[in-house]
Enzyme design. Structure first.
Site, mmCIF file in Angstrom:
data_model
loop_
_atom_site.group_PDB
_atom_site.id
_atom_site.type_symbol
_atom_site.label_atom_id
_atom_site.label_comp_id
_atom_site.label_asym_id
_atom_site.label_seq_id
_atom_site.Cartn_x
_atom_site.Cartn_y
_atom_site.Cartn_z
ATOM 1 N N SER A 142 0.708 -1.163 0.003
ATOM 2 C CA SER A 142 -0.130 -0.020 -0.025
ATOM 3 C C SER A 142 0.992 1.118 -0.021
ATOM 4 C CB SER A 142 -0.667 0.099 1.468
ATOM 5 O OG SER A 142 -1.451 1.343 1.453
ATOM 6 N N TYR A 157 -1.549 -0.064 10.267
ATOM 7 C CA TYR A 157 -1.858 -0.830 8.865
ATOM 8 C C TYR A 157 -0.481 -0.634 8.103
ATOM 9 C CZ TYR A 157 -3.880 -0.859 4.311
ATOM 10 O OH TYR A 157 -3.984 -0.990 2.944
#
Ligand SMILES: NC(=O)c1ccc[n+]([C@@H]2O[C@H](COP(=O)([O-])OP(=O)(O)OC[C@H]3O[C@@H](n4cnc5c(N)ncnc54)[C@H](OP(=O)(O)O)[C@@H]3O)[C@@H](O)[C@H]2O)c1
Length: 252
Positions: A142, A157
């Protein structure tokens, strides 16, 4: 024969990657966790292309489920393709959600670790004996692990996704002796059911993200899927150990 295992293909980016791999002629074993109907939709779409596909349930947060998964893949390979190995692995499953660092609980941190890092790590170990020499791995990371332009609230995350990028380099190094390539893709904000459908329910969030994207819109799953399929394919045969940002110029 090309056969790709796509982890987390009941919706979103994984579904797009599975379909694009199938369009390139690859059989697909795809996984889902809770959304069986979505997984069966992906299977039906692929079968509509005249390509075989099988859906298997896998909970990446549960190492017992992971340890039993090799046998399930072996069975699918034998029954559907008469094969003993597959050629591509896409570690794509994940969930999102933001919490400020000061408020992140140990439980939340553990869940991100289990599903986003420990899960793909153990699953790749588990499936390695079935991945053919010369095969390819693509991990979905990501751009929340990027060095610049971070948004607040993604310390857990984003850190796990950063760990996935580093793991990918080690996989590329160690598995090169078997001719196996490993790369990651780092999507930017992409319109999927991810993070509880926040992109649909929070238009102000979407407007902000679009304004930070050079190409002026949110990503769509099919902006990412073809890049994953390319990295798996022979056209990507000289690329390994790389993280490819696929964001339309987010924070450029
Ligand atoms: N969308 C974005 O903006 C964005 C940006 C950067 C990176 N990513 C990454 O892209 C990947 C795909 O996400 P997406 O946006 O396509 O979201 P999505 O449509 O919600 O897809 C997530 C997939 O992961 C599976 N999954 C979730 N938790 C799981 C678990 N514990 N065990 C096994 N499978 C699990 C889901 O299965 P079920 O639905 O069947 O439970 C689903 O197939 C994720 O790794 C995410 O972190 C997304």
């Amino acid at each position: 024969m090309s056969i790709t295992v796509v982890v987390g293909a009941s919706s979103g980016i994984g579904r797009a990657a599975a379909i694009r791999a199938a369009e390139g002629g690859s059989g697909v074993i795809l996984t889902y966790s809770s959304n069986e109907a979505g997984a069966l939709e992906t299977v039906a779409h692929i079968q509509g292309l005249g390509v075989e596909a099988v859906a298997l349930r896998l909970d990446l947060g549960d190492s017992v489920s992971i340890r039993g998964f090799r046998a399930a893949v072996e069975q699918a390979l034998t029954q559907t393709w008469g094969a003993q190995s597959f050629t591509g692995l896409v570690n794509n499953a994940g969930f999102g959600g933001g919490t400020m660092f000061a408020d992140t609980t140990e439980e939340q941190l553990d869940r991100f670790y289990r599903v986003l890092f420990k899960g793909p790590y153990l699953l790749t170990q588990e499936l390695l004996p079935l991945l053919a020499d010369g095969g390819a791995i693509v991990n979905t990371a990501s751009n929340s692990a990027a060095t610049l332009g971070l948004s607040e609230g993604f310390s857990a995350y984003g850190s796990m996704k950063g760990a996935v990028v580093v793991l990918t380099r080690y996989l590329a190094k160690e598995l090169s002796r078997r001719g196996i390539r490993a790369n990651s893709v780092s999507p930017g904000p992409t319109r999927t059911p991810f993070a509880g459908g926040a992109f649909e329910t929070m238009p102000e969030l979407t407007a902000d993200l679009e304004s930070r994207t050079a190409l002026g819109r949110l990503g769509e799953p099919d902006d990412i899927g073809p890049v994953i399929a390319f990295l798996l394919s022979d056209a990507g045969r000289w690329i390994t150990g790389q993280d490819i940002e696929v964001t339309g110029g987010f924070n450029l």
